[in-house]
Design a protein around this motif. Structure first.
Motif, PDB file in Angstrom:
ATOM      1  N   ALA A  50       5.148  16.660 -10.426  1.00  0.00           N
ATOM      2  CA  ALA A  50       5.314  15.858  -9.203  1.00  0.00           C
ATOM      3  C   ALA A  50       4.075  15.000  -8.933  1.00  0.00           C
ATOM      4  CB  ALA A  50       5.591  16.768  -8.010  1.00  0.00           C
ATOM      5  N   LEU A  51       2.919  15.539  -9.269  1.00  0.00           N
ATOM      6  CA  LEU A  51       1.679  14.757  -9.099  1.00  0.00           C
ATOM      7  C   LEU A  51       1.739  13.519  -9.987  1.00  0.00           C
ATOM      8  CD1 LEU A  51      -0.806  15.278  -7.352  1.00  0.00           C
ATOM      9  CD2 LEU A  51      -1.879  16.411  -9.315  1.00  0.00           C
ATOM     10  N   GLU A  52       2.251  13.713 -11.191  1.00  0.00           N
ATOM     11  CA  GLU A  52       2.366  12.601 -12.134  1.00  0.00           C
ATOM     12  C   GLU A  52       3.360  11.539 -11.636  1.00  0.00           C
ATOM     13  OE1 GLU A  52       3.459  12.962 -16.625  1.00  0.00           O
ATOM     14  OE2 GLU A  52       1.810  14.328 -16.090  1.00  0.00           O
ATOM     15  N   SER A  53       4.478  11.986 -11.072  1.00  0.00           N
ATOM     16  CA  SER A  53       5.487  11.010 -10.621  1.00  0.00           C
ATOM     17  C   SER A  53       5.151  10.438  -9.245  1.00  0.00           C
ATOM     18  CB  SER A  53       6.877  11.654 -10.585  1.00  0.00           C
ATOM     19  OG  SER A  53       6.936  12.655  -9.597  1.00  0.00           O
ATOM     20  N   GLY A  54       4.178  11.034  -8.561  1.00  0.00           N
ATOM     21  CA  GLY A  54       3.760  10.512  -7.253  1.00  0.00           C
ATOM     22  C   GLY A  54       4.689  10.883  -6.115  1.00  0.00           C
ATOM     23  N   GLN A  55       5.580  11.847  -6.345  1.00  0.00           N
ATOM     24  CA  GLN A  55       6.578  12.180  -5.328  1.00  0.00           C
ATOM     25  C   GLN A  55       6.038  13.158  -4.289  1.00  0.00           C
ATOM     26  OE1 GLN A  55       9.587  12.626  -8.770  1.00  0.00           O
ATOM     27  NE2 GLN A  55      10.850  12.623  -6.919  1.00  0.00           N
ATOM     28  N   ARG A  56       6.553  13.032  -3.066  1.00  0.00           N
ATOM     29  CA  ARG A  56       6.295  14.032  -2.028  1.00  0.00           C
ATOM     30  C   ARG A  56       7.187  15.222  -2.325  1.00  0.00           C
ATOM     31  NH1 ARG A  56       3.881  14.887   2.452  1.00  0.00           N
ATOM     32  NH2 ARG A  56       2.919  12.835   2.503  1.00  0.00           N
ATOM     33  N   MET A  57       6.588  16.389  -2.540  1.00  0.00           N
ATOM     34  CA  MET A  57       7.359  17.567  -2.947  1.00  0.00           C
ATOM     35  C   MET A  57       6.879  18.811  -2.216  1.00  0.00           C
ATOM     36  SD  MET A  57       9.742  17.170  -5.201  1.00  0.00           S
ATOM     37  CE  MET A  57      10.366  15.755  -6.090  1.00  0.00           C
ATOM     38  N   VAL A  58       7.811  19.703  -2.007  1.00  0.00           N
ATOM     39  CA  VAL A  58       7.532  21.003  -1.397  1.00  0.00           C
ATOM     40  C   VAL A  58       7.980  22.052  -2.407  1.00  0.00           C
ATOM     41  CG1 VAL A  58       8.113  22.550   0.508  1.00  0.00           C
ATOM     42  CG2 VAL A  58       8.086  20.065   0.884  1.00  0.00           C
ATOM     43  N   GLU A  60       6.291   6.120   4.367  1.00  0.00           N
ATOM     44  CA  GLU A  60       6.026   6.065   2.930  1.00  0.00           C
ATOM     45  C   GLU A  60       7.219   5.411   2.236  1.00  0.00           C
ATOM     46  OE1 GLU A  60       5.146  10.142   2.008  1.00  0.00           O
ATOM     47  OE2 GLU A  60       3.324  10.113   3.231  1.00  0.00           O
ATOM     48  N   ALA A  61       6.926   4.532   1.262  1.00  0.00           N
ATOM     49  CA  ALA A  61       7.992   3.707   0.666  1.00  0.00           C
ATOM     50  C   ALA A  61       8.669   4.440  -0.494  1.00  0.00           C
ATOM     51  CB  ALA A  61       7.431   2.373   0.217  1.00  0.00           C
ATOM     52  N   ASP A 116       0.814  -1.228   0.000  1.00  0.00           N
ATOM     53  CA  ASP A 116       0.000   0.000   0.000  1.00  0.00           C
ATOM     54  C   ASP A 116       0.840   1.266   0.000  1.00  0.00           C
ATOM     55  OD1 ASP A 116      -2.400  -1.458   0.112  1.00  0.00           O
ATOM     56  OD2 ASP A 116      -2.186  -1.698   2.282  1.00  0.00           O
ATOM     57  N   GLY A 117       1.975   1.237  -0.697  1.00  0.00           N
ATOM     58  CA  GLY A 117       2.797   2.436  -0.821  1.00  0.00           C
ATOM     59  C   GLY A 117       3.651   2.737   0.390  1.00  0.00           C
ATOM     60  N   ARG A 118       3.634   1.832   1.358  1.00  0.00           N
ATOM     61  CA  ARG A 118       4.397   2.089   2.586  1.00  0.00           C
ATOM     62  C   ARG A 118       5.319   0.922   2.910  1.00  0.00           C
ATOM     63  NH1 ARG A 118       2.200   6.382   5.625  1.00  0.00           N
ATOM     64  NH2 ARG A 118       0.350   7.138   4.554  1.00  0.00           N
ATOM     65  N   VAL A 119       6.243   1.207   3.809  1.00  0.00           N
ATOM     66  CA  VAL A 119       7.051   0.135   4.380  1.00  0.00           C
ATOM     67  C   VAL A 119       6.154  -0.583   5.393  1.00  0.00           C
ATOM     68  CG1 VAL A 119       9.045  -0.387   5.831  1.00  0.00           C
ATOM     69  CG2 VAL A 119       9.207   1.388   4.064  1.00  0.00           C
ATOM     70  N   ALA A 120       5.925  -1.902   5.157  1.00  0.00           N
ATOM     71  CA  ALA A 120       5.019  -2.650   6.043  1.00  0.00           C
ATOM     72  C   ALA A 120       5.803  -3.367   7.136  1.00  0.00           C
ATOM     73  CB  ALA A 120       4.208  -3.651   5.229  1.00  0.00           C
ATOM     74  N   ASP A 121       7.025  -3.784   6.809  1.00  0.00           N
ATOM     75  CA  ASP A 121       7.787  -4.559   7.780  1.00  0.00           C
ATOM     76  C   ASP A 121       9.259  -4.550   7.369  1.00  0.00           C
ATOM     77  OD1 ASP A 121       8.239  -6.168   9.977  1.00  0.00           O
ATOM     78  OD2 ASP A 121       7.302  -7.967   9.138  1.00  0.00           O
ATOM     79  N   LEU A 122      10.113  -4.821   8.324  1.00  0.00           N
ATOM     80  CA  LEU A 122      11.565  -4.869   8.091  1.00  0.00           C
ATOM     81  C   LEU A 122      12.125  -6.025   8.885  1.00  0.00           C
ATOM     82  CD1 LEU A 122      12.263  -1.170   8.946  1.00  0.00           C
ATOM     83  CD2 LEU A 122      12.959  -2.171   6.805  1.00  0.00           C
ATOM     84  N   GLY A 123      13.213  -6.578   8.401  1.00  0.00           N
ATOM     85  CA  GLY A 123      13.828  -7.645   9.186  1.00  0.00           C
ATOM     86  C   GLY A 123      14.942  -8.294   8.412  1.00  0.00           C
ATOM     87  N   SER A 124      15.350  -9.460   8.852  1.00  0.00           N
ATOM     88  CA  SER A 124      16.409 -10.162   8.139  1.00  0.00           C
ATOM     89  C   SER A 124      15.794 -10.921   6.964  1.00  0.00           C
ATOM     90  CB  SER A 124      17.148 -11.110   9.081  1.00  0.00           C
ATOM     91  OG  SER A 124      16.354 -12.254   9.281  1.00  0.00           O
ATOM     92  N   GLY A 125      16.608 -11.149   5.937  1.00  0.00           N
ATOM     93  CA  GLY A 125      16.110 -11.745   4.694  1.00  0.00           C
ATOM     94  C   GLY A 125      15.398 -13.061   4.928  1.00  0.00           C
ATOM     95  N   VAL A 161      15.050   3.185  -7.892  1.00  0.00           N
ATOM     96  CA  VAL A 161      14.356   4.126  -7.008  1.00  0.00           C
ATOM     97  C   VAL A 161      12.904   3.664  -6.902  1.00  0.00           C
ATOM     98  CG1 VAL A 161      13.531   6.518  -6.807  1.00  0.00           C
ATOM     99  CG2 VAL A 161      15.868   6.065  -7.572  1.00  0.00           C
ATOM    100  N   TRP A 162      12.363   3.702  -5.710  1.00  0.00           N
ATOM    101  CA  TRP A 162      10.948   3.382  -5.478  1.00  0.00           C
ATOM    102  C   TRP A 162      10.263   4.632  -4.950  1.00  0.00           C
ATOM    103  CZ3 TRP A 162       8.695  -1.612  -5.999  1.00  0.00           C
ATOM    104  CH2 TRP A 162       9.587  -2.632  -6.369  1.00  0.00           C
ATOM    105  N   ILE A 163       9.095   4.927  -5.527  1.00  0.00           N
ATOM    106  CA  ILE A 163       8.303   6.074  -5.079  1.00  0.00           C
ATOM    107  C   ILE A 163       6.955   5.531  -4.598  1.00  0.00           C
ATOM    108  CG2 ILE A 163       7.181   8.235  -5.759  1.00  0.00           C
ATOM    109  CD1 ILE A 163      10.045   8.613  -6.381  1.00  0.00           C
ATOM    110  N   ALA A 164       6.630   5.778  -3.342  1.00  0.00           N
ATOM    111  CA  ALA A 164       5.358   5.297  -2.764  1.00  0.00           C
ATOM    112  C   ALA A 164       5.110   3.837  -3.117  1.00  0.00           C
ATOM    113  CB  ALA A 164       4.196   6.185  -3.216  1.00  0.00           C
ATOM    114  N   GLY A 165       6.142   3.031  -2.977  1.00  0.00           N
ATOM    115  CA  GLY A 165       6.002   1.592  -3.178  1.00  0.00           C
ATOM    116  C   GLY A 165       5.989   1.131  -4.617  1.00  0.00           C
ATOM    117  N   GLN A 166       6.198   2.059  -5.558  1.00  0.00           N
ATOM    118  CA  GLN A 166       6.238   1.703  -6.975  1.00  0.00           C
ATOM    119  C   GLN A 166       7.638   1.979  -7.523  1.00  0.00           C
ATOM    120  OE1 GLN A 166       3.409   0.544  -8.641  1.00  0.00           O
ATOM    121  NE2 GLN A 166       2.413   0.666  -6.629  1.00  0.00           N
ATOM    122  N   ARG A 167       8.082   1.121  -8.463  1.00  0.00           N
ATOM    123  CA  ARG A 167       9.352   1.394  -9.144  1.00  0.00           C
ATOM    124  C   ARG A 167       9.225   2.693  -9.933  1.00  0.00           C
ATOM    125  NH1 ARG A 167       9.879  -4.204 -10.132  1.00  0.00           N
ATOM    126  NH2 ARG A 167      11.956  -4.965  -9.614  1.00  0.00           N
TER     127      ARG A 167
END
Ligand code: GUN
Ligand code: ZN
Length: 429
Positions: free
Chosen positions: A150-158, A379-380, A39-48, A422-428
């Motif tokens: 930026a809206l098109e690329s899905g990036q968080r931008m200021v 956010e991923a 869902d566009g986010r980091v859901a979990d982390l750990g060892s492979g 590079v991954w933006i919001a969970g997408q390549r």
């Protein structure tokens, strides 16, 4: 069920700020790590191995021994200066008049703005940068072009419309009223639209009348959840000019404070030649200082006092300042921060450099709860780095005894060839 992706590789995440916590307590480096995206986010982390067993349904992307981290955050840049990067031979004010203002004039044409915005985002993504705080030009369309891309690329931008009503050429000046009205309309249009946020953007005190600074201050007071970005004490002749333009101000920072432009959420680019009073006030209000090391050497501005400012507890982010900065790369920017540290007798650790370009810059932009680190719920936005991207880097990294020693040659000598993905919001991207 939502699709899940499991990235395998080395992982680096921060638990604390490595300038204030011990290195062992601030970063976790897993040489056999995994990051689960959903869902566009980091859901979990750990060892492979453990993550493969726990998430057998996930699509696997195996990056081998490449390094997976949060994407880079560039806390101060000027996307309209993309095409004039690396322009020769001038210091700040002459550089603005000779190269920058003529180029920014071209953004009156929406087609130019669209083309450069797309080019800038593509170049920076190719260097692993996923979020930028950018100035636009005085033209409202330059903001629409940037946020549209930026809206098109899905990036968080200021970003924000740059405001100037004096000491700039014809065609590149607004007024106090039009700057307020245009900024307000753009803010209402874009702030909070998807991942976009608006920053109120008076360029710097020399190019705004007191009336314009006051109008910007009034707008910020009406929208305190917005960031405000400007420049502060970049070159000594600029500081002297500001003193002549604002004889009633105690110092450069006071020209902002007098007009409601000092506060948390204020981003002050460069901040090199500061007085003790200015440092104390910046700390007191918890404003953000943005270090732009390639720019500070390229334009000849001076040596940012990272060690002293960090010791005072200032909030500090790292940035390219493209095109006064001489690179689009946050790797090159980390290298320049290291070199400037060395010139001041302070060798920044790779953990500190990398933190500044990710979590630290996100903290400066006050979005460190969303981006800039690997943690469940973030956010991923990720970069995957090849730590042996050129023969020169590979042969040095092969000698490394520790992960930090393996990363440092990529910091010092790496460029876009080091960016595997590079991954933006969970997408390549
Ligand atoms: N001060 C005011 N405008 C600018 C700019 O565009 N670049 C830099 N480096 N400093 C500035
Ligand atoms: Zn700048």
């Amino acid at each position: 069920m939502t699709r899940q992706t499991l990235l395998l590789g080395q992982t680096l995440r921060y638990l604390a700020d490595p300038f204030h916590a011990g290195l062992d307590d601030s970063a976790v480096w897993d040489s056999d790590g995994a990051v689960l995206l959903a869902d566009g986010r980091v859901a979990d982390l750990g060892s492979g191995a453990a993550m493969r067993a726990a998430h057998p349904q996930a699509d696997i992307v195996d990056y081998g021994d490449a390094l997976i981290t949060a994407g880079f955050v560039d806390a101060h840049a000027h996307y309209p200066q993309t095409a004039i990067i690396a322009s020769w031979g001038k210091r700040l004010i002459d550089w603005l008049n000779s190269y920058t203002f003529p180029e920014e004039m071209r953004f009156e044409d929406r087609a130019v703005a669209d083309e450069i915005a797309a080019r800038y985002l593509s170049l920076t993504r190719g260097h692993g940068t996923t979020t930028v705080a950018s100035y636009c030009t005085i033209h409202a369309e330059s903001v629409d072009a940037f946020f549209g891309a930026a809206l098109e690329s899905g990036q968080r931008m200021v970003a924000g419309k740059t405001c100037m009503d004096r000491n700039a050429p014809d065609g590149l000046r607004d007024t106090a009223k039009s700057a307020y009205d245009d900024s307000k309309a753009l803010l209402e249009k874009w702030h909070g639209c998807g991942r976009l946020s608006y920053a109120i953007t008076p360029r710097f005190s020399p190019t705004s009348t007191p009336d314009q600074l006051a109008a910007m201050g009034a707008l910020w007071a009406e929208h305190p959840d917005c960031l405000m970005q400007t420049h502060l004490s970049e070159q000594t002749d600029e500081v002297e000019w500001v003193a002549r333009l604002f004889p009633e101000a105690r110092d450069y920072l006071d020209t902002y404070e007098m007009h409601g432009l000092l506060g948390p959420g204020g981003l002050y680019g460069h901040a090199i030649h500061l007085t003790p009073r200015e440092r104390a006030r910046l700390r007191e209000v918890d404003a953000s200082l943005i270090h732009c090391p390639t720019s500070n050497s390229f334009i000849g501005s001076g040596l940012f006092d990272m060690q002293g400012l960090m010791a005072e507890g200032q909030r500090i982010g790292l940035a390219t300042d493209t095109g006064g900065g001489s690179s689009f790369s946050m790797l090159r920017t980390m290298a320049a921060a290291y070199e400037i540290g060395q010139l001041r007798g302070n060798a920044l650790h790779p953990a500190q450099l990398y933190w500044l370009a990710t979590a630290g810059a996100a903290r400066a932009l006050r979005v460190d709860d969303k981006i800039g680190n690997l943690a469940p719920g973030m956010e991923a936005d990720l970069v995957v780095l090849d730590l042996a991207s050129t023969p020169a880097i590979a042969q040095r990294a092969a000698r490394a005894q520790t992960p930090w020693e393996a990363l440092f040659p990529t910091i010092m000598m790496g460029d876009d060839r080091a960016v595997r993905e590079v991954w933006i919001a969970g997408q390549r991207a």
